[in-house]
Write a protein that holds these residues in place. Structure first.
Motif, PDB file in Angstrom:
ATOM      1  N   TRP A 154      56.130  29.272  31.889  1.00  0.00           N
ATOM      2  CA  TRP A 154      55.793  30.373  30.995  1.00  0.00           C
ATOM      3  C   TRP A 154      54.285  30.451  30.776  1.00  0.00           C
ATOM      4  CZ3 TRP A 154      53.034  29.138  26.728  1.00  0.00           C
ATOM      5  CH2 TRP A 154      53.128  27.846  26.223  1.00  0.00           C
ATOM      6  N   ALA A 155      53.639  29.298  30.754  1.00  0.00           N
ATOM      7  CA  ALA A 155      52.189  29.274  30.530  1.00  0.00           C
ATOM      8  C   ALA A 155      51.449  29.828  31.735  1.00  0.00           C
ATOM      9  CB  ALA A 155      51.728  27.858  30.228  1.00  0.00           C
ATOM     10  N   ARG A 156      51.881  29.431  32.914  1.00  0.00           N
ATOM     11  CA  ARG A 156      51.233  29.962  34.126  1.00  0.00           C
ATOM     12  C   ARG A 156      51.449  31.461  34.241  1.00  0.00           C
ATOM     13  NH1 ARG A 156      53.033  25.112  36.704  1.00  0.00           N
ATOM     14  NH2 ARG A 156      54.853  26.248  37.430  1.00  0.00           N
ATOM     15  N   SER A 157      52.652  31.913  33.920  1.00  0.00           N
ATOM     16  CA  SER A 157      52.956  33.344  34.022  1.00  0.00           C
ATOM     17  C   SER A 157      52.071  34.163  33.081  1.00  0.00           C
ATOM     18  CB  SER A 157      54.428  33.598  33.688  1.00  0.00           C
ATOM     19  OG  SER A 157      55.266  32.925  34.580  1.00  0.00           O
ATOM     20  N   GLY A 158      52.007  33.748  31.840  1.00  0.00           N
ATOM     21  CA  GLY A 158      51.156  34.454  30.885  1.00  0.00           C
ATOM     22  C   GLY A 158      49.689  34.388  31.254  1.00  0.00           C
ATOM     23  N   ALA A 159      49.273  33.235  31.738  1.00  0.00           N
ATOM     24  CA  ALA A 159      47.866  33.072  32.125  1.00  0.00           C
ATOM     25  C   ALA A 159      47.515  33.948  33.314  1.00  0.00           C
ATOM     26  CB  ALA A 159      47.579  31.608  32.438  1.00  0.00           C
ATOM     27  N   VAL A 160      48.431  34.069  34.267  1.00  0.00           N
ATOM     28  CA  VAL A 160      48.174  34.931  35.427  1.00  0.00           C
ATOM     29  C   VAL A 160      47.988  36.381  34.971  1.00  0.00           C
ATOM     30  CG1 VAL A 160      49.272  35.950  37.473  1.00  0.00           C
ATOM     31  CG2 VAL A 160      49.221  33.480  37.195  1.00  0.00           C
ATOM     32  N   VAL A 161      48.809  36.820  34.024  1.00  0.00           N
ATOM     33  CA  VAL A 161      48.671  38.191  33.508  1.00  0.00           C
ATOM     34  C   VAL A 161      47.289  38.386  32.893  1.00  0.00           C
ATOM     35  CG1 VAL A 161      49.508  39.804  31.750  1.00  0.00           C
ATOM     36  CG2 VAL A 161      51.131  38.550  33.169  1.00  0.00           C
ATOM     37  N   LEU A 162      46.835  37.435  32.087  1.00  0.00           N
ATOM     38  CA  LEU A 162      45.517  37.571  31.460  1.00  0.00           C
ATOM     39  C   LEU A 162      44.387  37.496  32.482  1.00  0.00           C
ATOM     40  CD1 LEU A 162      45.902  35.657  28.082  1.00  0.00           C
ATOM     41  CD2 LEU A 162      45.945  38.106  28.529  1.00  0.00           C
ATOM     42  N   GLN A 163      44.561  36.712  33.541  1.00  0.00           N
ATOM     43  CA  GLN A 163      43.531  36.638  34.574  1.00  0.00           C
ATOM     44  C   GLN A 163      43.442  37.957  35.334  1.00  0.00           C
ATOM     45  OE1 GLN A 163      41.522  33.745  34.451  1.00  0.00           O
ATOM     46  NE2 GLN A 163      42.902  33.725  32.719  1.00  0.00           N
ATOM     47  N   VAL A 164      44.590  38.560  35.623  1.00  0.00           N
ATOM     48  CA  VAL A 164      44.594  39.863  36.296  1.00  0.00           C
ATOM     49  C   VAL A 164      43.928  40.909  35.401  1.00  0.00           C
ATOM     50  CG1 VAL A 164      46.099  41.735  37.105  1.00  0.00           C
ATOM     51  CG2 VAL A 164      46.573  39.372  37.772  1.00  0.00           C
ATOM     52  N   LEU A 165      44.219  40.875  34.105  1.00  0.00           N
ATOM     53  CA  LEU A 165      43.574  41.814  33.184  1.00  0.00           C
ATOM     54  C   LEU A 165      42.057  41.614  33.142  1.00  0.00           C
ATOM     55  CD1 LEU A 165      46.104  41.872  30.211  1.00  0.00           C
ATOM     56  CD2 LEU A 165      45.640  43.688  31.857  1.00  0.00           C
ATOM     57  N   ALA A 166      41.598  40.376  33.210  1.00  0.00           N
ATOM     58  CA  ALA A 166      40.159  40.104  33.218  1.00  0.00           C
ATOM     59  C   ALA A 166      39.513  40.688  34.472  1.00  0.00           C
ATOM     60  CB  ALA A 166      39.898  38.597  33.134  1.00  0.00           C
ATOM     61  N   VAL A 167      40.152  40.508  35.610  1.00  0.00           N
ATOM     62  CA  VAL A 167      39.600  41.046  36.864  1.00  0.00           C
ATOM     63  C   VAL A 167      39.593  42.574  36.829  1.00  0.00           C
ATOM     64  CG1 VAL A 167      39.968  41.206  39.351  1.00  0.00           C
ATOM     65  CG2 VAL A 167      40.206  39.001  38.202  1.00  0.00           C
ATOM     66  N   VAL A 168      40.655  43.171  36.321  1.00  0.00           N
ATOM     67  CA  VAL A 168      40.716  44.633  36.222  1.00  0.00           C
ATOM     68  C   VAL A 168      39.625  45.149  35.280  1.00  0.00           C
ATOM     69  CG1 VAL A 168      42.132  46.552  35.366  1.00  0.00           C
ATOM     70  CG2 VAL A 168      43.141  44.813  36.837  1.00  0.00           C
ATOM     71  N   LEU A 169      39.407  44.463  34.178  1.00  0.00           N
ATOM     72  CA  LEU A 169      38.356  44.854  33.243  1.00  0.00           C
ATOM     73  C   LEU A 169      36.987  44.769  33.900  1.00  0.00           C
ATOM     74  CD1 LEU A 169      37.662  45.675  30.342  1.00  0.00           C
ATOM     75  CD2 LEU A 169      37.559  43.257  29.769  1.00  0.00           C
ATOM     76  N   ALA A 170      36.752  43.714  34.664  1.00  0.00           N
ATOM     77  CA  ALA A 170      35.476  43.567  35.368  1.00  0.00           C
ATOM     78  C   ALA A 170      35.301  44.679  36.406  1.00  0.00           C
ATOM     79  CB  ALA A 170      35.391  42.201  36.031  1.00  0.00           C
ATOM     80  N   LEU A 171      36.360  44.988  37.139  1.00  0.00           N
ATOM     81  CA  LEU A 171      36.281  46.059  38.133  1.00  0.00           C
ATOM     82  C   LEU A 171      36.048  47.413  37.470  1.00  0.00           C
ATOM     83  CD1 LEU A 171      39.092  44.998  40.631  1.00  0.00           C
ATOM     84  CD2 LEU A 171      36.617  44.870  40.974  1.00  0.00           C
ATOM     85  N   ALA A 172      36.675  47.648  36.329  1.00  0.00           N
ATOM     86  CA  ALA A 172      36.474  48.903  35.607  1.00  0.00           C
ATOM     87  C   ALA A 172      35.033  49.030  35.127  1.00  0.00           C
ATOM     88  CB  ALA A 172      37.440  48.990  34.429  1.00  0.00           C
ATOM     89  N   ALA A 173      34.414  47.919  34.779  1.00  0.00           N
ATOM     90  CA  ALA A 173      33.019  47.948  34.323  1.00  0.00           C
ATOM     91  C   ALA A 173      32.070  48.360  35.447  1.00  0.00           C
ATOM     92  CB  ALA A 173      32.622  46.592  33.761  1.00  0.00           C
ATOM     93  N   LEU A 174      32.515  48.219  36.678  1.00  0.00           N
ATOM     94  CA  LEU A 174      31.670  48.642  37.810  1.00  0.00           C
ATOM     95  C   LEU A 174      31.484  50.154  37.853  1.00  0.00           C
ATOM     96  CD1 LEU A 174      32.985  46.286  40.629  1.00  0.00           C
ATOM     97  CD2 LEU A 174      30.775  46.171  39.455  1.00  0.00           C
ATOM     98  N   THR A 175      32.322  50.897  37.137  1.00  0.00           N
ATOM     99  CA  THR A 175      32.206  52.350  37.143  1.00  0.00           C
ATOM    100  C   THR A 175      31.167  52.848  36.146  1.00  0.00           C
ATOM    101  OG1 THR A 175      33.957  52.655  35.501  1.00  0.00           O
ATOM    102  CG2 THR A 175      34.623  52.578  37.818  1.00  0.00           C
ATOM    103  N   LEU A 176      30.674  51.979  35.290  1.00  0.00           N
ATOM    104  CA  LEU A 176      29.665  52.365  34.302  1.00  0.00           C
ATOM    105  C   LEU A 176      28.286  52.448  34.952  1.00  0.00           C
ATOM    106  CD1 LEU A 176      30.783  50.054  31.366  1.00  0.00           C
ATOM    107  CD2 LEU A 176      31.315  52.478  31.678  1.00  0.00           C
TER     108      LEU A 176
END
Length: 132
Positions: free
Chosen positions: A70-92
């Motif tokens: 359960w910890a790995r699963s939740g952590a993977v979701v948060l890591q994917v969200l971090a990468v998506v947030l970083a990629l979205a910041a590239l549009t600024l």
């Protein structure tokens, strides 16, 4: 129980990300105290949400050390969200490179370590039985 090296590394990345969020919440709290917020209610809500995220990352770090899926699963979701947030910041414009690297690099590293740890445990049978 002795956690495998990849699990310890993944847990360390998660714990550091959680600690970084605690620092951000403290900075925002001091900013709120200095009167730097347009809306106090919104600022407090964002600080609370940041602390909830920090608590989740730290809980996932502890769970990863203990080999809980359960910890790995939740952590993977948060890591994917971090990468998506970083990629979205590239549009600024201008691109906030420090933010992109500071959020994206740990997100990618944590994602790779978590997946590698899960694969290693599955292939070697090192995963502990989940407690009920």
């Amino acid at each position: 129980m002795h956690a495998p090296g990849l699990a310890r590394a993944a847990a360390a990345v998660l714990a550091l990300e959680g600690a970084a969020l605690v620092v951000i919440a403290l900075i925002e709290t001091f900013g709120l105290g200095a009167g730097g917020a347009a809306s106090t209610t919104t600022a407090v809500a964002l600080i609370v949400l940041t602390l909830i995220g920090a608590g989740a990352l730290i809980a996932f770090a502890v769970g990863t050390l203990r080999g809980r899926s359960w910890a790995r699963s939740g952590a993977v979701v948060l890591q994917v969200l971090a990468v998506v947030l970083a990629l979205a910041a590239l549009t600024l414009q201008p691109v906030p490179w420090l933010f992109v690297i500071a959020v994206g690099a740990p997100g990618i590293l944590g994602f790779v370590l978590l997946l590698s740890s899960a694969r290693r445990e599955a292939s070697t049978g090192d995963a502990p039985a989940d407690e009920s």
